[in-house]
Scaffold this motif. Structure first.
Motif, mmCIF file in Angstrom:
data_model
loop_
_atom_site.group_PDB
_atom_site.id
_atom_site.type_symbol
_atom_site.label_atom_id
_atom_site.label_comp_id
_atom_site.label_asym_id
_atom_site.label_seq_id
_atom_site.Cartn_x
_atom_site.Cartn_y
_atom_site.Cartn_z
ATOM 1 N N GLU A 173 0.862 -1.180 0.000
ATOM 2 C CA GLU A 173 0.000 0.000 0.000
ATOM 3 C C GLU A 173 0.903 1.235 0.000
ATOM 4 O O GLU A 173 1.691 1.436 0.914
ATOM 5 N N ILE A 174 0.764 2.065 -1.008
ATOM 6 C CA ILE A 174 1.699 3.194 -1.161
ATOM 7 C C ILE A 174 1.001 4.547 -1.166
ATOM 8 O O ILE A 174 1.621 5.556 -1.516
ATOM 9 N N HIS A 175 -0.273 4.608 -0.798
ATOM 10 C CA HIS A 175 -0.955 5.914 -0.817
ATOM 11 C C HIS A 175 -1.769 6.107 0.459
ATOM 12 O O HIS A 175 -2.981 5.885 0.459
ATOM 13 N N PRO A 176 -1.182 6.526 1.535
ATOM 14 C CA PRO A 176 0.277 6.658 1.734
ATOM 15 C C PRO A 176 0.888 5.282 2.023
ATOM 16 O O PRO A 176 0.191 4.277 1.990
ATOM 17 N N GLU A 179 -9.803 5.117 3.883
ATOM 18 C CA GLU A 179 -9.974 5.397 5.306
ATOM 19 C C GLU A 179 -9.303 6.728 5.638
ATOM 20 O O GLU A 179 -8.263 7.050 5.066
ATOM 21 N N ASP A 180 -9.900 7.443 6.570
ATOM 22 C CA ASP A 180 -9.316 8.714 7.047
ATOM 23 C C ASP A 180 -8.983 9.637 5.865
ATOM 24 O O ASP A 180 -7.856 10.091 5.681
ATOM 25 N N GLY A 181 -9.978 9.818 5.016
ATOM 26 C CA GLY A 181 -9.763 10.711 3.878
ATOM 27 C C GLY A 181 -9.197 9.982 2.675
ATOM 28 O O GLY A 181 -9.892 9.237 1.989
#
Length: 851
Positions: free
Chosen positions: A129-132, A185-187
């Motif tokens: 997962e890279i975003h973020p 999640e969270d935006g």
């Protein structure tokens, strides 16, 4: 021959950190080529995604593996992820939203030896997962290589989808599809749902070769059944479904070839390995072609053999070319390139072949360049890897190119080559890669006007007119190539130097689905055409030729069919002329399209009618209005090309309207234009194509200027020069009555059709003209004459000359005229009567006796 355009230019990153991490890339321009170099030997391009984004890796100063992405839209570099370990990355892919990164890695030591990441495993496949940057999930930890590739079912950007599809290709000969569900999640934080259990499907297994078509989202693979190589294709769709599209047996042996993948990232192979292994790839284009290119393992380098299976045509061609000056150790392998309507076959330093995919029937439609050729020198001399689309990777330099045909190079080759086969192939190649380009056509026309006799195996003008007209409407519908000829050459028996060719029939694909769209519909149409052995539907003018001759014969006998039929044909011609004038708004240099020329208009109108019916019969589902416009565009293009060829010669020799004056002999410039007009006439006559109205008039007038009388009359009698009413009228008015001109005028008048001849004679105030008019008048009067008792009341005093035979004859004519005045109003209106006949007879007799 190829123009290499950089696909990986450098630039600033999205942020300062990305700039620092991507500082290995810099830009350097050399001779109009953008060249990308790197300061680190570790920089490698690993993958090119469907949207054109390029994923690369390199090791920073601390030995960390950095993943970067070059965005082809913004032309910027972006840091994706970094591993703080010394790892070897051999496969990676990123999803379209750049939220997930899949990578296969092997841990290595400073000595280059691999250490196991886990007991019994040498390859670790991760989903990040890279975003973020969030979690890292292990997909595979096995003792075999795994290649990864995200599917890109949408070309354009879309809102974040719920599912991402990921292919895993194992060295153990199976392919799996993972469904990766993500949530926000969270935006903007993107995470994988149910990461503990990802849904997977087994796509294929027990295969020996596979190829990924990134741009079309197709998977080709070959499995072995009873030692037969069966090619299969899976199509992936935007709705996450997929279908096995076809199966087709290939006459090639892969049983001992080992495991091979094509287009699953960039494979930096060893040159020694590259030169000895087979090459196999599949190419398609939007016109429904399906080609399998195959080069077997090479035991000896004196001869190179490769095969192309034209699946959409139902046959294969095996080419063998001899190599010269081959060293004892060959380290370069064959590269196949997908160039749309062509397949490029390249062996660095030895040859470059362009194989026509759309029209592979004749060997002369393929271009074979060998040896020390400056066109070959434009290509890299190192081994190449052909990637999806037209991308090419140079193994040695690590540079990435986009390969495309160069029109300027093709034009140079057209001007320099001496072989007819190369002229033919280069002409077709230039037109196919630049169809619709007026500048390209203008340059070819200029070359033709200067080299009209350069080819001996085919008619250069004829070939250009047919090929260029074909490409002008080719894009209108996918079946045009079956309905219109692309070449005037039907057979080619001349050998190509250094090339031998064997053609064999092949099995047709067994289609596994029955509902086709897009490419598959076009391919299936091509296969149906081959499967049912349908005859060639290429249009020809045989029906037009027969009908045109019938109409001309009816015109001569005065028994022409209904005026409504002829008027409809002439209306077709008016539409063509209007369409032609609308396409070309600039004033023409030559006096064409400025007269009626009913014969050419009839031919033009008949061709419109016949070609329209031909399209309506075979283009099912195409609107009639569209077909009508295609026909007008095609015939307009034919005529426009003829005009442009003539105008190129006209411009070159700086001719003006003074060619219509007959006060001097023809110049060398006029003779040159007359010659090319004669060649145009030869080219169109054999195909029975219409000419622009005014062509024959101009041709005849130039012939009068340039040719001695006996040659001129021979050209008229043999049909090279056609006498039009406009041309002959001009001659009668502009030429004075010197002895030489009288002989010319009389020789032309006696060769005119009767209807035109009667009109022209009245324009020439000369005893000879009066004699001809009188003969026609007498012939018409005496046509139905029956002898009856003479009327003795005729006034004999009206005959002033005591020449009894003439007096008796005139008396008969006067009697007929007096009793049948209503039957001959035209001659009476034109003052042609017995008195006129008498005066003409006396003048002619006096002239013959020299009195």
């Amino acid at each position: 021959m190829l123009l290499f355009l950089l696909c990986l230019p450098s630039g600033g990153g999205a942020n300062e950190q990305a700039r620092r991490q991507a500082r290995a890339i810099k830009e350097n321009s050399e001779k109009d080529q953008d060249v990308v170099e790197n300061d680190y030997e570790s920089l490698r391009v690993l993958n090119i995604e469907r949207n054109g984004n390029i994923i690369y890796t390199y090791k920073d100063d601390k030995g960390n593996v950095v993943f970067g992405l070059y965005d082809c839209q913004t032309r910027q570099n972006e840091l994706l992820y970094a591993f703080e370990k010394d790892l070897e990355v051999f496969s990676c892919s990123v999803n379209s939203e750049r939220t997930l990164l899949a990578a296969s890695l092997i841990q290595s030591t400073k000595e280059g030896k691999r250490n196991e990441l886990q007991p019994g495993s040498k390859c670790l496949t991760l989903l990040v997962e890279i975003h973020p940057v969030n979690n890292v999930k292990v997909l595979k930890a096995v003792d075999s290589y795994i290649w990864v590739q995200f599917l890109y079912p949408h070309v354009e950007s879309h809102p974040l989808p719920e599912n991402h599809l990921l292919l895993l290709i194992s060295e153990e000969k199976y392919i799996e599809k993972f469904r990766v569900r993500v949530t926000q999640e969270d935006g903007n934080r993107v995470v994988i749902k149910n990461s503990g259990h990802l849904q997977r499907d087994r796509i294929a297994e027990n295969f020996v070769w596979a190829q990924w078509d990134m741009s079309e989202q197709r998977l080709y693979y070959i499995d072995l059944k009873k030692s037969k190589s069966i090619l299969k294709c899976i199509q992936f769709y935007a709705d996450e479904s997929y279908n096995l599209m076809f199966e087709v047996p290939l006459d090639i042996s892969l049983s001992n070839s080992g495991f091979k993948l094509v287009n699953f990232g960039c494979d930096y192979q060893d040159q020694e390995k590259l030169s000895k292994h087979l090459s196999l790839c599949v190419f398609t284009n939007h016109a429904g072609s399906l080609c399998v290119c195959y080069s077997p393992k090479c035991a000896a380098w004196e001869q190179i053999t490769y095969s192309v299976f034209y699946i959409h045509k139902g046959y294969s061609k095996t080419f063998t070319t001899s190599l010269k000056n081959v060293g004892s150790h060959m380290t370069k392998g064959i590269t196949f390139l997908n160039l749309d309507y062509y397949v490029g076959v390249y062996l660095p330093g030895h040859f470059f072949h362009l194989l026509n995919v759309q029209h592979p029937d004749l060997i002369c439609h393929n271009l074979f360049l060998t040896g020390n050729n400056e066109m070959i020198d434009m290509l890299p001399h190192s081994p190449l890897q052909s990637l999806s689309g037209s991308l090419v990777l140079d193994y040695c330099s690590g540079k990435l190119y986009r390969a495309m045909l160069s029109q300027s190079s093709l034009l140079q080759l057209l001007q320099k080559t001496r072989l007819d086969c190369e002229k033919m192939a280069t002409l077709h190649c230039a037109l196919s890669c630049g169809h619709g380009a007026q500048l390209l056509e203008g340059q070819i026309i200029q070359w033709i006007s200067e080299n009209v006799s350069a080819c001996h195996s085919f008619d250069l003008i004829q070939e250009f007119i047919i090929a260029s007209s074909y490409w002008s409407v080719y894009s209108e519908t996918s079946n045009v190539d079956k309905l219109l000829p692309h070449s005037s050459v039907l057979t080619w028996n001349t050998e190509i130097p250094g090339i031998t060719l064997v053609t064999e029939d092949t099995a047709l694909p067994l289609m596994k689905v029955h509902s086709f769209k897009g490419y598959w519909e076009t391919l299936n149409s091509n296969l149906e055409n081959v499967k049912y052995a349908k005859p060639h539907f290429h249009y020809n003018n045989s029906v037009v030729r027969r009908e045109w001759h019938n109409l001309i014969s009816e015109e001569k006998t005065g028994k022409r069919r209904s005026t409504a039929y002829v008027r409809n044909i002439l209306d077709n011609a008016i539409k063509v002329i209007s369409n032609l004038e609308a396409r070309n708004l600039e004033p023409r240099l030559t006096p064409l399209l400025q007269e009626e020329d009913s014969h050419q208009r009839l031919l033009m109108g008949l061709m419109v009618s016949e070609l329209r019916d031909h399209f309506l019969r075979h283009l099912q589902g195409v609107e009639k209005k569209k077909i009508e416009q295609m026909v007008l565009d095609y015939i307009s293009k034919l005529l426009d090309l003829i005009c442009h060829i003539l105008e190129a010669s006209w411009r070159k020799h700086n001719l003006h309207s003074w060619v219509f004056h007959f006060n001097s002999r023809g110049s060398a410039a006029e003779f040159a234009v007359f010659h090319i007009m004669t060649r145009i006439l030869e080219a169109t006559n054999s195909l029975f194509l219409p000419l622009p109205p005014g062509f024959h008039t101009l041709h005849t007038i130039l012939g009068v200027h340039c040719l001695p009388l006996h040659n001129l009359l021979h050209c008229i009698d043999s049909g090279v020069l056609l006498l039009t009413e406009t041309a002959v009228t001009r001659l009668m008015k502009d030429l004075d009555n010197t002895e030489k001109n009288e002989k010319l005028k009389f020789s032309i008048i006696v060769r005119l059709p009767p209807l035109i001849g009667q009109k022209i004679c009245r324009l020439w105030d000369h005893p000879m003209s009066s004699n001809i008019i009188s003969r026609n008048h007498v012939m018409q009067l005496l046509q139905n004459y029956k002898k009856r008792p003479r009327n003795s009341m005729i006034d004999k005093s009206s005959f002033s000359v005591e020449f009894l035979p003439l007096n008796y004859f005139i008396e008969i004519l006067t009697d007929i005229e007096s009793t049948n005045q209503a039957l001959y109003p035209f001659e009476q209106h034109d003052n042609v009567d017995a008195k006129f006949v008498e005066e003409a007879a006396l003048k002619h007799t006096t002239m013959l006796l020299g009195l």
